[in-house]
Write an enzyme that holds these catalytic residues in place. Structure first.
Site, PDB file in Angstrom:
ATOM      1  N   GLU A   1      -5.636  -8.550  -2.992  1.00 29.53           N
ATOM      2  CA  GLU A   1      -6.191  -7.910  -4.188  1.00 29.53           C
ATOM      3  C   GLU A   1      -5.080  -7.418  -5.112  1.00 29.53           C
ATOM      4  O   GLU A   1      -4.140  -6.745  -4.699  1.00 29.53           O
ATOM      5  CB  GLU A   1      -7.071  -6.731  -3.761  1.00 29.53           C
ATOM      6  CG  GLU A   1      -7.622  -5.968  -4.954  1.00 29.53           C
ATOM      7  CD  GLU A   1      -8.432  -4.738  -4.535  1.00 29.53           C
ATOM      8  OE1 GLU A   1      -8.875  -4.691  -3.371  1.00 29.53           O
ATOM      9  OE2 GLU A   1      -8.599  -3.843  -5.379  1.00 29.53           O
TER      10      GLU A   1
ATOM     11  N   SER B   1      -9.191  -5.136  -9.749  1.00 28.66           N
ATOM     12  CA  SER B   1     -10.588  -4.933  -9.406  1.00 28.66           C
ATOM     13  C   SER B   1     -11.287  -4.473 -10.667  1.00 28.66           C
ATOM     14  O   SER B   1     -10.914  -3.462 -11.246  1.00 28.66           O
ATOM     15  CB  SER B   1     -10.658  -3.857  -8.313  1.00 28.66           C
ATOM     16  OG  SER B   1     -11.967  -3.735  -7.828  1.00 28.66           O
TER      17      SER B   1
ATOM     18  N   ARG C   1       2.155  -4.694  -7.106  1.00 32.90           N
ATOM     19  CA  ARG C   1       1.691  -5.882  -6.402  1.00 32.90           C
ATOM     20  C   ARG C   1       2.010  -7.157  -7.185  1.00 32.90           C
ATOM     21  O   ARG C   1       2.219  -8.221  -6.597  1.00 32.90           O
ATOM     22  CB  ARG C   1       0.188  -5.788  -6.114  1.00 32.90           C
ATOM     23  CG  ARG C   1      -0.115  -4.736  -5.054  1.00 32.90           C
ATOM     24  CD  ARG C   1      -1.536  -4.796  -4.551  1.00 32.90           C
ATOM     25  NE  ARG C   1      -1.762  -3.758  -3.538  1.00 32.90           N
ATOM     26  CZ  ARG C   1      -2.931  -3.549  -2.928  1.00 32.90           C
ATOM     27  NH1 ARG C   1      -3.983  -4.302  -3.216  1.00 32.90           N
ATOM     28  NH2 ARG C   1      -3.046  -2.603  -2.016  1.00 32.90           N
TER      29      ARG C   1
ATOM     30  N   ARG D   1       0.850  -1.196   0.000  1.00 32.38           N
ATOM     31  CA  ARG D   1       0.000   0.000   0.000  1.00 32.38           C
ATOM     32  C   ARG D   1       0.884   1.244   0.000  1.00 32.38           C
ATOM     33  O   ARG D   1       1.390   1.658   1.028  1.00 32.38           O
ATOM     34  CB  ARG D   1      -0.895  -0.021   1.242  1.00 32.38           C
ATOM     35  CG  ARG D   1      -2.034   0.976   1.238  1.00 32.38           C
ATOM     36  CD  ARG D   1      -2.937   0.787   2.438  1.00 32.38           C
ATOM     37  NE  ARG D   1      -3.518  -0.538   2.467  1.00 32.38           N
ATOM     38  CZ  ARG D   1      -4.613  -0.906   1.777  1.00 32.38           C
ATOM     39  NH1 ARG D   1      -5.234  -0.017   1.053  1.00 32.38           N
ATOM     40  NH2 ARG D   1      -5.066  -2.129   1.844  1.00 32.38           N
TER      41      ARG D   1
END
Length: 414
Positions: A348, A351, A388, A276
């Site tokens: 995640e 999305s 990520r 993050r």
RNA sequence: GGACAGUUGGGUGAGUUGGCUGAAACCACAUCCCUGCUAAGGAUGCGUACGGGAAACUGUACCGAGGGUUCGAAUCCCUCACUGUCCGCCA
């Protein structure tokens, strides 16, 4: 923005649907009233204004013919005073309606499961099985530092916490990922764009980040500009206030951009590592679609994003978000979560959302078909979050000696 | 950053002595006619949003944005934004 006429004519149904997202019926009641009073105010104003226009014209004709205008003038003077008040009323009614309607979230689809938070999401399927390690798999921050791919300290020195530096093979690998994503998306029919990383407030309003989520955005001082939190903003708004001929639909677009987020509500979460960050790289897909084909395109986008992970050999799962976990503008969202063996959980990485006509109403994106204008459907999805993905590669491809193998699909990019 | 010019409908572009212009003309586009061969000619239609009407049609708003003057503004005044050109600076 939701369809206010629909709200007015199907109030119970609308409020039942929005309760899935936790919107209280009273708020919708207010909205409905504001809408009704705006219509009232408008129609009163318009009637008077029509009268004024008519008399004004007559006034001109009388003047020209040299007739006596005193009587008309007197009437016009009183109309003028009345109109100025009526116009204020209408303006205020409009502002009230707007300020409320812009913070009401989108309707969830019927098949979106009920639920409060991520615990109520539904796993749709798993792709690829996590592999067994013959040793204790490490987390990416250890691997990143040990291999000198990531420099957390210097990222903080340059900026502040939640910033990091990629270096050497880590930096190259991320660039390779971005190229791999863009190329693959292009093969799936998405046209590549290179976009402004700052957009003005009207664009952020169009896609729904403003006015409600201003605290999540980095704003430029003394300018009407914000750093984009996702390429969804500039891509979707390419067509802001445009009318597209239906024959050009669907429009499929992709772009790599850095993304900037304040993470205001995430204090304390994922403070360690690169999960993050305030700035991260992402390749985004956006589709502008005919309402009749948006579901089909949605499935294609999910498939495309999942396929990227499969090609990289990264185990992942598809999750259908429940009403409570659904984003502000989304009517339906599928998250893709990648397996992180170091953390021993799915996280995640993409999305994909269909906002239907929610953003299109705000951004005034319409299509013309048989001479009639209607709102398009807009869809967006990550394909994929590059940082990520890099983390996922580090954790999934780590070897016992602490080094990291390179996925086959990326070798031609390095 | 300095100087000047500009911002009108999908495009080009009239309209700047305020009312007859929501907007000429041309192009593009759509339908039709004529004709026929990869052209040309003719007719009609063709901005957006909201409201009324079964419909025909009709009311209101919009000529970069906001405000002002006026009975009335695309047209006058003010503020801001943006664009163009020249100069300066710069990857």
């Amino acid at each position: 923005m939701i369809d206010l006429k629909y709200l007015q004519n199907n109030f119970d149904e609308a409020s039942a649907r929005l309760s899935k997202k936790g919107v209280a019926p009273e708020i919708l009641g207010n909205l409905k009233e504001l809408f009704a009073s705006l219509k009232d105010a408008n129609s009163t104003f318009e009637t008077k204004r029509a009268e004024q226009n008519r008399l004004s014209k007559l006034f001109g004709e009388y003047k020209q013919k040299g007739l006596d205008t005193n009587e008309i003038k007197a009437e016009l003077d009183s109309l003028k005073a009345e109109l100025s008040k009526l116009q204020d009323d209408a303006r205020i009614a409009n502002e009230d309606l707007e300020s409320l309607s812009l913070v009401i979230p989108n309707f969830p689809d019927e098949n979106v499961p009920d639920g409060a938070d991520e615990d109520d999401n539904i796993e749709l399927k798993k792709v690829l099985r996590p592999k067994e390690f013959g040793f204790e798999p490490k987390e990416h921050w250890d691997l990143g530092v040990a291999n000198e791919w990531i420099d957390f300290e210097r990222g903080v020195k340059l900026a502040k916490s939640r910033f990091s530096v990629l270096k050497g093979q880590g930096a190259r690998l991320e660039r390779a990922l971005i190229n791999f994503f863009l190329d693959t998306n292009a093969k799936a029919g998405f046209e590549e764009f290179n976009l402004p990383l700052m957009n003005n407030s009207n664009m952020l309003l169009g896609t729904g980040q403003l006015p409600k989520f201003e605290e999540d955005l980095f704003k430029i001082d003394n300018e009407d500009l914000y750093l984009i939190p996702t390429a969804e903003v500039p891509l979707t708004n390419l067509y802001n206030d445009e009318i597209i001929d239906s024959s050009s639909l669907p429009i499929l677009m992709t772009a790599y951009t850095p993304c900037f987020r304040k993470e205001a509500g995430s204090a304390g979460r994922d403070t360690r590592g690169m999960i993050r960050q305030h700035q991260f790289d992402k390749v985004e897909m956006v589709a502008i679609a005919h309402p009749e084909s948006s579901d089909e395109i949605f499935d294609m986008m999910v498939e495309n994003a999942s396929n990227l992970l499969t090609q990289l050999g990264l185990p992942h799962r598809l999750v259908l978000l429940c009403g409570g976990d659904l984003g502000f503008g989304a009517s339906k969202t599928v998250d893709i979560e990648v397996w992180l063996p170091g953390q021993n959980k799915y996280r995640e990485i993409s999305s994909i959302s269909n906002t239907r006509d929610f953003q299109a109403r705000r951004a005034k994106i319409r299509y013309k078909e048989d001479g009639k204008n209607s709102f398009v459907h807009t869809l967006n999805g990550s394909a994929l979050a590059a940082g990520r993905t890099l983390i996922a590669i580090m954790e999934n491809y780590q070897q016992e000696d602490g080094t990291i193998a390179i996925p086959e699909a990326l070798k031609s990019y390095l």
